[in-house]
Each structure stands twice: as structure tokens, then as C-alpha cells.
Design an enzyme around this catalytic site. Structure first.
Site, short mmCIF file in Angstrom:
data_model
loop_
_atom_site.label_atom_id
_atom_site.label_comp_id
_atom_site.label_asym_id
_atom_site.label_seq_id
_atom_site.Cartn_x
_atom_site.Cartn_y
_atom_site.Cartn_z
CB CYS A 1 -4.44 8.36 -5.25
SG CYS A 1 -5.70 8.15 -3.97
CE LYS B 1 -2.31 1.73 -9.39
NZ LYS B 1 -2.55 1.14 -8.05
CE LYS C 1 -4.18 1.88 2.11
NZ LYS C 1 -5.13 1.84 3.25
#
Length: 426
Positions: free
Chosen positions: A190, A228, A92
Site C-alpha cells: 500500500c 503483494k 479488503k
């Protein structure tokens, strides 16, 4: 990324005696050269499909990687992932100041296939408003180190995120590398909470900012770096291109899709509901799979056309629950396939099903290795204009034998359903 240290190698006897050198599981020193091997079947011989992959010098027993999120939130669950057989684990996301991270509960909401949202309906969508790790960085680093000591041959990837601060990025990279992690995945994607601090998608959606931050990271990182990508952008190939040009060894795609899960028609409040209120969050699970396929396909085509045979990697994410889901991503050019929500729904043992089903697919098509079919389906994507040209040519070749309707004027009221079915491909 700076150069890696010397890699250990082992000799494996294919017949139990003669030895051929192959890299052992773990981090290898091959720079930007793709390393791997194919198990070729002799005529009339059946060879068990080999799921192992080598990505940016990282050797994994299979392409299945725990995606960053709750399934990689602490030592206990990451150990469980390795014990169950996952090819790699992405922890995480961590940052320097975990005390700034404040999660709420409830923070998940589900979308079911049943029209009335019945609790018995199949879960096809999952929304979260969860933030990155709220555990102290020192605790996470200690657990990274412990995991690498206990599983030296397994791949552990640190997912990291920081504010727009060069020194903070550099410190986070140095401290993570000291634990022995094998690679970084940089969370530029995110969609909720963190962009308010100029983190996550706030960077991934701004190519100028992304270029600068990737430059900071790759100037100091000595292990492979994956960027990402956020799907919440018009053209996902633009940030992917920037990341690769700035020294990242690979890209991961996609992170979750910004969404509002729904409104409770009894209370008139949005879900997930926290003290009567909510906020848009990240959407994942089976329903996002087709969207993820399109994004991965676009990135893979860009990488193939602009970066050629250079050893850049692509890690695919989005709605993977079966070996078939994974095969689709690999057929589009993915080197590895990440699973996060699927683990939250089905448990860590899901990897066994994924491996078994992927092997079944490979046997069906006589593929002996992942490289045998990686990217095979990319060449079959084209433009709508080209589809029209191809169909017109096919019709001419079939002497105008009609299959389906050729024009809107051909629709009839009586045969509408049958006419619709005549143009469905699956």
C-alpha cells in the site's frame, strides 16, 4: 506454510458414466505440486475452452479474482462476487486495530483520455487515497466465516497487514485462519497512509524488513501465502525473490503506483481535494497496464530462471478490463488475474465479459486450457543488444532489403511522418 488438511475429491464422469478423479473447487492437499488437467481435443473435434485453474492447491472455476479493495469490503459485496461467478475473492486488507484507520472523502480522482478532461472522455486512470478496512476486525472475521459456510467450494483470501510486530502478525494470522479462509495475501505494498506506521510499502521496499516479516508469517500460516509487491521500487524482482525464499507460495503484482493525479487549474488545488489539500496516492486503471505487464514479466522471468518447476504462483494485477488484458498477463506467466478498479467502474458482472472474451482468445489459438498458453510469450523478451544482433542477421538474410530507417542520418524533412510510420509495429 505448514501442511494443509485432507482434501475432498469427487468423481466426474467425462461421458456421464466412466469416472476420472479431479479435485473439487476449494482447498486441496497437494503441497507444492501443481495440479491440473488439460482437455485435449480429438482430431476434428472442437472442445469448449476450460478456464479452471489450480493454484497452490486452490481450485478455481476461472482465473479471475477480485483484487483487495472496495469490491471486497464486506459480506454483501463479496457474496455478490461469488454469485456473479468470480474465481476467487481477496477481501479488503484487515489489521488488528481498525480504529486507527481513518478514511477521508473524497478519496478518488479520475484521469480521462480527453485532452481537456471532459466528463465524456474515457477513464484511463484512477487514483485513490483510501486506506485499508476501517471496519472492526471481529466484524470482518464473522463475515469471512459466514461466506465460507455459504460458499465452501469457493476461494476466499484474506488480505492482511500489520505493524512491525511479530506477535501482532501471529495473532492476526491465527484469528483469520479460524474462519476457514483459503489463503493469505500479505499487503506489503500500500503506497499511502500505512507506510507512516511502518506498514505496507514501507515493508515491501525494504528487503531486510521483508525477509524478517515473511519469516514470521510463514512460520505460523497453514494455508498458502501470497506476497503483494509494490511497483514503487527500482527492481521488483528483489522483494519477490525474498518473499519466495522465505516460504511464500506466491507473489501478486502490482499494487498501485504512487502518483499525483493533477492540479485543478481553476482552484490551483491538487486532486482529490480534501478541505483544500491532498496527498499522493495509488494510481490504477487502464493507464497502468503496460507498466504492470513489464513488472509481471520481470517477476515471471526471475521465477522461471531461479525457481524452475517449483509450484510458486504469480497473480497479476493492473488495468484489466477485457479478456485480452487478462490473456496478456497469462501469456507472461500469471496463474491468476486480479481486478479491482475495473469492478469499481463496470460492476461485478464484468467477470462474464472477461470469461467470454478469454474463451474467444483461446478458441482463436486452439487452446483448450489456461496451462496451454501460460508463459508462452516470455521467451520473446530479450535485450536491446540482442534485438540489434537479430535485426542485423535478418537484414543479411534478406540481402539487405531495407525496412524502415537503419540510422539517424536517413531521416528526411519531407517524408518524416511516413518514415516514422515505417517503424511502427502495430
Amino acid at each position: 506454510m505448514a501442511s494443509l488438511g485432507l482434501a475432498q475429491r469427487i468423481r466426474i464422469g467425462l461421458d456421464g458414466n466412466s469416472g476420472v478423479e479431479f479435485p473439487m473447487m476449494g482447498r486441496l492437499n497437494f503441497g507444492k505440486k501443481r495440479v491440473g488437467f488439460r482437455v485435449m481435443a480429438s482430431e476434428g473435434q472442437s472442445v469448449e475452452p476450460d478456464l479452471s485453474v489450480t493454484v497452490n492447491g486452490l481450485k478455481m472455476p476461472n482465473p479471475f479474482v477480485i483484487g483487495s479493495g472496495p469490491p471486497g469490503t464486506n459480506y454483501t459485496v463479496m457474496k455478490r462476487a461469488f454469485d456473479e461467478g468470480w474465481g476467487g475473492v481477496i477481501a479488503k486488507t484487515v489489521s488488528l486495530e481498525a480504529d486507527k484507520v481513518k478514511n477521508v472523502t473524497p478519496r478518488y480522482a479520475k484521469l480521462r483520455a480527453d485532452a481537456n478532461g471532459s466528463a465524456k472522455g474515457q477513464i484511463i486512470g484512477w487514483q485513490n487515497i483510501e486506506l485499508i478496512s476501517d471496519r472492526p476486525l471481529e466484524t470482518m472475521l464473522k463475515e469471512f466465516k459466514q461466506l465460507k459456510e455459504e460458499y465452501p467450494d469457493r476461494i476466499l483470501i484474506a488480505s492482511i497487514m500489520e505493524e512491525y510486530n511479530k506477535a501482532a502478525w501471529e495473532e492476526l494470522i491465527y484469528r483469520c485462519e479460524e474462519t476457514g479462509i483459503d489463503a493469505f495475501e500479505i499487503n506489503f505494498s500500500c503506497p499511502h497512509g500505512m507506510p507512516e506506521r511502518r506498514m505496507g510499502a514501507a515493508v515491501g521496499q525494504d528487503c531486510d524488513l521483508l525477509e524478517e516479516v515473511c519469516g514470521w508469517i510463514n512460520a505460523v500460516a497453514t494455508v498458502p501465502v501470497w506476497a503483494k509487491m509494490t511497483p514503487n521500487i527500482t527492481d521488483i524482482t528483489k522483494p519477490a525473490r525474498v518473499a519466495l525464499n522465505q516460504g511464500c507460495e506466491g507473489v501478486s503484482a502490482i499494487n498501485t503506483i504512487m502518483s499525483v493525479m493533477g492540479i485543478n487549474l481553476d482552484t490551483l488545488r491538487p486532486e482529490p481535494c480534501v478541505e483544500g489539500y491532498s496527498t499522493p496516492g495509488g494510481y490504477s486503471s487502464k493507464a497502468v497496464h503496460p507498466i504492470a505487464l513489464a513488472k509481471v514479466m520481470n517477476i515471471a522471468r526471475m521465477m522461471k530462471s531461479e525457481f524452475g518447476d517449483k509450484d510458486y504462483s504469480l497473480s497479476a494485477i493492473g488495468g484489466v478490463e477485457t479478456g485480452g488484458d487478462a490473456a496478456e498477463f497469462i501469456l507472461l506467466g500469471a496463474d491468476t488475474v486480479q481486478v479491482c478498479t475495473g469492478v469499481m467502474m463496470h460492476g461485478y458482472g464484468l467477470v462474464k465479459t472477461l470469461c467470454s472474451e478469454l474463451k474467444d482468445f483461446m478458441r482463436k489459438h486452439n487452446f483448450s486450457s489456461i496451462e496451454d498458453f501460460r508463459g508462452t510469450s516470455l521467451e520473446y523478451f530479450t535485450t536491446h543488444t540482442d534485438l540489434v544482433r537479430r535485426q542485423q542477421e535478418a537484414i543479411r538474410q534478406r540481402k539487405a532489403v531495407k525496412k524502415g530507417l537503419q540510422s539517424d542520418k536517413d531521416w528526411t524533412g519531407d517524408g518524416f511522418v511516413q518514415e516514422t510510420e515505417s517503424m511502427v509495429s502495430n
